[in-house]
Scaffold this motif. Structure first.
Motif, mmCIF file in Angstrom:
data_model
loop_
_atom_site.group_PDB
_atom_site.id
_atom_site.type_symbol
_atom_site.label_atom_id
_atom_site.label_comp_id
_atom_site.label_asym_id
_atom_site.label_seq_id
_atom_site.Cartn_x
_atom_site.Cartn_y
_atom_site.Cartn_z
ATOM 1 N N SER B 129 42.088 14.483 78.175
ATOM 2 C CA SER B 129 41.689 14.515 79.582
ATOM 3 C C SER B 129 41.850 15.914 80.159
ATOM 4 O O SER B 129 40.950 16.437 80.816
ATOM 5 N N CYS B 174 33.717 6.933 84.638
ATOM 6 C CA CYS B 174 34.883 7.757 84.346
ATOM 7 C C CYS B 174 35.946 7.474 85.389
ATOM 8 O O CYS B 174 35.789 7.827 86.540
ATOM 9 N N PRO B 176 40.187 7.448 86.332
ATOM 10 C CA PRO B 176 41.524 7.851 85.913
ATOM 11 C C PRO B 176 42.394 6.621 85.733
ATOM 12 O O PRO B 176 42.300 5.681 86.503
ATOM 13 N N HIS B 186 44.877 9.668 82.530
ATOM 14 C CA HIS B 186 43.992 9.971 81.414
ATOM 15 C C HIS B 186 42.651 9.281 81.686
ATOM 16 O O HIS B 186 42.533 8.503 82.625
ATOM 17 N N ILE B 187 41.675 9.579 80.858
ATOM 18 C CA ILE B 187 40.323 9.098 81.129
ATOM 19 C C ILE B 187 40.118 7.664 80.655
ATOM 20 O O ILE B 187 40.347 7.371 79.479
ATOM 21 N N GLY B 192 35.915 6.988 78.606
ATOM 22 C CA GLY B 192 37.129 6.823 77.815
ATOM 23 C C GLY B 192 36.873 5.982 76.579
ATOM 24 O O GLY B 192 37.337 6.302 75.483
#
Lengths: 233, 233
Positions: B129, B174, B176, B186-187, B192
């Motif tokens: 990320s 996308c 978080p 993180h993605i 992700g």
DNA sequence: CCAATTCTTCGGTCTGGCCCGAAGCATCCC
DNA sequence: GGGATGCTTCGGGCCAGACCGAAGAATTGG
């Protein structure tokens, strides 16, 4: 403590009907005394005391001692958010059930307008959100919510003044919050709180018998119509 | 059913250690049979059967019958998200406790790299990320996450191809996702998932003994270094 | 200092629900 | 068909934890 027990821990906490009732009573952001919460949950003071200490040591509640009273409130907006998302989930899980609830007469006022922690929800909350979106003041997308660049000025013209000090916490300015009765997002975050508190201060809305539900006053109706184009609910 | 009971209902569901263990075992998005889940939770098949039917009728799990096996998986990414947010919360609630967990040797591999439903988490997930953020491919803010306008092209050059069909669901591209071990986002979301599945397919990472933890292979180390500048963990 | 109020702690009761053994279906393989 | 495997249903044992009564701390007001 392993990670599964952490999951189970919070689940157990919310899983007891008495504690759930207490948390729900606190969802509007007010601080209540132990005895008020006992009454709200329908248990004796002793029982309530035990539950409250559990919730407090787990960090879900923050307690403030004031004279012989102990004021309990949700530890923060994250907690309220967590609870709302739990409720949202269960609502979505059983469509038929949810429909049955939605038509229940007792919750009619709640569906019309209520507070959700510190902002407005229900038909009223959604209507205001829609109005601000239509005027390009607020932008919602799958990714979240944003206040448009010149949104702040537009809001000021409407008499809504956002707190000047950028809060040091990471609290978002404008966050979409899914409405469990309307199934559509309404405005939460700092902006949501600002709108709600202004509406209370200006006398547009009033709490209904001290619950989460609110009613729109006569002047409120006029102002909401003028500013947001919100008709009768 | 009143709204407080809905809260309590889901709480009770995740509140039982056995059910929590099952849910946790499913957090990596795989589908497991009833007996596998029984073993994972440390109970007999009969007991597991009861719990699984509860979780399924509540809509947390989806079940697929295949021959004499019944494959159980989380009903959707929202469920995984809900569970992660619960875990995140409890992690934050007791800093000392969390610290103690963080230094536990048994979870070292999990902290280094693991799957979080369908995307990567842990030090590896956060490092990737960070790399994408540094290159302005991904933008994170308090309000959420976004893929930058030319991000899609940049990703394609790196061999990451996002699904062309815009998913009809409302799944964010996308998003978080707060990492409970690293305490940083993180993605998650479609991006992700794309990164994670590509990493598996290309042989960069492998599951560790069938758990959520993953290890970086030799070729994976080189590729991660080349593409993202990720050093040894 | 005494009485009233709010809240907590302690002991004891009781029930919801977790668990397993045994038995019953369903499915697959030989 | 017969046996093995996977899963579910039924019945009863057992215990954590929710609940309350009674008594004890803390605070306020008179």
């Amino acid at each position: 403590m392993s990670t599964v027990n952490r999951l189970a821990e919070i689940g157990t906490l919310v899983g007891d009907p008495t504690r759930a009732a207490m948390l729900e009573a606190l969802m509007d952001g007010r601080a209540l005394t132990a005895s008020e919460l006992a009454r709200a949950a329908g248990v004796t003071a002793q029982t309530a005391s035990g539950h409250l200490s559990q919730l407090a040591t787990a960090g879900l509640l923050s307690v403030e001692k004031q004279g012989r009273h102990r004021y309990h409130r949700l530890a923060g907006s994250e907690v309220a958010r967590l609870l709302e998302s739990l409720m949202e989930w269960t609502a979505g899980a059983e469509p038929k059930m949810a429909r049955a609830i939605a038509t229940g007469p007792r919750n009619a006022a709640m569906r019309r307008a209520r507070t959700c922690y510190d902002h407005l929800a229900g038909q009223l909350g959604v209507a205001i959100s829609d109005a601000l979106i239509a005027r390009n003041i607020v932008i919602f997308s799958d990714e979240g919510g944003l206040l448009s660049p010149d949104g702040s000025d537009a809001l000021r013209e409407m008499g809504l003044r956002l707190p000047a000090t950028k809060l040091k916490g990471t609290r978002p300015l404008c966050r979409p919050c899914l409405d469990w009765s309307e199934r559509r997002p309404h405005i939460a975050g700092v902006l949501g709180a600002t709108i709600a508190s202004h509406a209370f201060d200006a006398g547009w809305i009033r709490r209904l018998d001290g619950s989460r539900a609110v009613t729109v006053t006569r002047t409120g109706e006029a102002e909401l119509k003028r500013l947001f184009g919100v008709g009768a609910l």
